[in-house]
Design a protein around this motif. Structure first.
Motif, PDB file in Angstrom:
ATOM      1  N   UNK A 153       0.796  -1.227   0.000  1.00 24.66           N
ATOM      2  CA  UNK A 153       0.000   0.000   0.000  1.00 24.66           C
ATOM      3  C   UNK A 153       0.826   1.274   0.000  1.00 24.66           C
ATOM      4  N   UNK A 154       2.153   1.175   0.044  1.00 23.95           N
ATOM      5  CA  UNK A 154       2.989   2.367   0.139  1.00 23.95           C
ATOM      6  C   UNK A 154       3.736   2.594  -1.171  1.00 23.95           C
ATOM      7  N   UNK A 155       3.565   3.790  -1.749  1.00 19.84           N
ATOM      8  CA  UNK A 155       4.217   4.144  -3.006  1.00 19.84           C
ATOM      9  C   UNK A 155       5.129   5.342  -2.777  1.00 19.84           C
ATOM     10  N   UNK A 156       6.420   5.150  -3.034  1.00 14.49           N
ATOM     11  CA  UNK A 156       7.382   6.239  -2.919  1.00 14.49           C
ATOM     12  C   UNK A 156       7.539   6.889  -4.285  1.00 14.49           C
ATOM     13  N   UNK A 157       7.001   8.084  -4.413  1.00 18.62           N
ATOM     14  CA  UNK A 157       6.931   8.745  -5.711  1.00 18.62           C
ATOM     15  C   UNK A 157       8.320   9.028  -6.288  1.00 18.62           C
ATOM     16  N   UNK A 158       9.271   9.451  -5.445  1.00 19.26           N
ATOM     17  CA  UNK A 158      10.571   9.873  -5.948  1.00 19.26           C
ATOM     18  C   UNK A 158      11.433   8.686  -6.376  1.00 19.26           C
ATOM     19  N   UNK A 159      11.304   7.566  -5.688  1.00 18.32           N
ATOM     20  CA  UNK A 159      12.110   6.393  -6.037  1.00 18.32           C
ATOM     21  C   UNK A 159      11.362   5.409  -6.918  1.00 18.32           C
ATOM     22  N   UNK A 160      10.043   5.599  -7.064  1.00 22.60           N
ATOM     23  CA  UNK A 160       9.186   4.664  -7.813  1.00 22.60           C
ATOM     24  C   UNK A 160       9.240   3.262  -7.208  1.00 22.60           C
ATOM     25  N   UNK A 161       9.238   3.222  -5.882  1.00 23.15           N
ATOM     26  CA  UNK A 161       9.251   1.945  -5.179  1.00 23.15           C
ATOM     27  C   UNK A 161       7.900   1.693  -4.525  1.00 23.15           C
TER      28      UNK A 161
ATOM     29  N   UNK B  93      10.450  -2.522  -7.423  1.00 15.77           N
ATOM     30  CA  UNK B  93      10.837  -1.396  -8.275  1.00 15.77           C
ATOM     31  C   UNK B  93       9.845  -1.274  -9.422  1.00 15.77           C
ATOM     32  N   UNK B  94       9.087  -0.192  -9.406  1.00 10.31           N
ATOM     33  CA  UNK B  94       8.049   0.014 -10.409  1.00 10.31           C
ATOM     34  C   UNK B  94       8.638   0.206 -11.800  1.00 10.31           C
ATOM     35  N   UNK B  95       9.841   0.740 -11.875  1.00  5.68           N
ATOM     36  CA  UNK B  95      10.445   0.979 -13.192  1.00  5.68           C
ATOM     37  C   UNK B  95      10.997  -0.300 -13.812  1.00  5.68           C
TER      38      UNK B  95
END
Length: 347
Positions: free
Chosen positions: A281-289, A300-302
């Motif tokens: 449930x946690x999305x880190x916008x800057x790292x795309x994690x 890693x979303x990327x």
């Protein structure tokens, strides 16, 4: 010079030997004095303690009944309030069922069972004599426990012990192994409500999502359209819930077979962690994690949600998406692999 008298060496040796002998002798202090309890001297106190033990066993039975009320009466909760009510009934019912038996037995032992100490020497066990001694021990235990002459305690204990295992049996029954074959169970886990053309909607409102609504850096909790109208929405949601995010398309590193699985940087991945099934449930916008809060598995979303940290062994399954003629986001198909924790069918 004064006259100093000294004992003979023989007398000195005799005294020393007597002192050594006294040190070698260990006196048995015996058992400590026994203080009679009130229940040992007052029949009314004993009767009162018996009723208290029976009440504790009755509380255990009430707890088991409370469990069944939560399990069957709130059968298939559909709202958060109903889920909380069911969890409260199941948890408190199980706690009272176990606690009533445990506290009842302790109170019985402390107030009614004999509390005097007994020293018994061990004897060599022989076949017939050993059997007779074992039988005598059992009879002594039954007699000293008072269970044979206290029917109130005996009957309430039997009732509590008979009911206590039933919640576990009922829960195991939900494994459904007697009603479905192994292949049918695997099939249920492999397939979700997602299919070609099914719209992505917001969780929990069910509002369809347009591609234009999803901005870079945003994240949506998504369910399939029509999920709230199904017979078992909670179980369906447990398999189909999705996280939807938008990245700069240049930041995505996708394999050739997944080039058309996203729409202009909008990607959708299963929200169920591949470790033990907690919600990611946690999305880190800057790292795309994406981070699972239970055991800190990080994806890693990327990189197609590959695992970069934590105990999860597999990447999050990706849901292929596109847009329909009205600009709403829709699924291209179901997941191409099972969602949730790894199991025997997962490669």
């Amino acid at each position: 010079m004064g006259d100093h008298s000294h004992g003979s060496p023989q007398e000195s040796g005799t005294v020393a030997k007597a002192q050594d002998d006294s040190l070698d002798k260990i006196q048995d202090p015996g058992l400590p004095p026994h203080r009679a309890r009130l229940t040992d001297t007052d029949p009314r106190a004993a009767k009162r303690a018996e009723r208290q033990v029976a009440i504790l066993f009755a509380i255990s039975m009430i707890g088991t009944v409370l469990f069944f009320v939560g399990y069957f009466a709130v059968g298939h909760p559909e709202s958060i309030a109903e889920i909380r009510l069911q969890n409260m009934l199941l948890g408190s019912g199980t706690a009272f069922a176990m606690l009533g038996i445990g506290v009842g037995i302790v109170h019985w032992a402390r107030t009614l069972m004999p509390d005097h100490e007994i020293a018994e020497s061990r004897h060599e066990v022989r076949t017939e004599e050993g059997r007779q001694e074992a039988e005598e021990i059992v009879n002594t235990i039954v007699d000293e426990s008072g269970i044979s002459r206290r029917p109130l305690i005996r009957n309430s204990l039997i009732g509590a012990l008979a009911l206590a295992p039933l919640p576990g049996i009922v829960i195991l029954r939900d494994l459904d192994l007697t009603k479905a074959s192994a292949s049918e169970i695997v099939d249920r886990l492999r397939h979700t409500m997602w299919d070609k053309g099914v719209r992505l909607t917001r969780d929990p409102s069910g509002t369809p999502i347009k591609a234009s609504d999803v901005q870079i850096g945003s994240a949506f909790h998504v369910i399939p359209d029509g999920l709230n109208e199904t017979e078992d929405p909670l179980n369906e949601k447990a398999k189909a819930v999705v996280l939807l995010m938008r990245l700069n398309p240049e930041d995505l590193n996708v394999s050739p077979e997944r080039e058309d699985w996203h729409h202009d940087g909008i990607v959708a991945y299963s929200k169920i962690c591949t470790h033990v099934g907690c919600p990611v449930a946690l999305y880190e916008q800057h790292t795309h994690h994406l981070l699972c809060p239970c055991h800190q598995s990080t994806f890693d979303l990327t990189q197609e949600c590959e695992v970069i940290f934590g105990p999860a062994a597999h990447a999050l399954p990706q849901l292929p998406i596109t847009v329909d003629a009205d600009g709403f986001l829709v699924a291209q198909s179901d997941f191409h692999e099972p969602v949730g924790p790894g199991y025997w069918e997962r490669p």
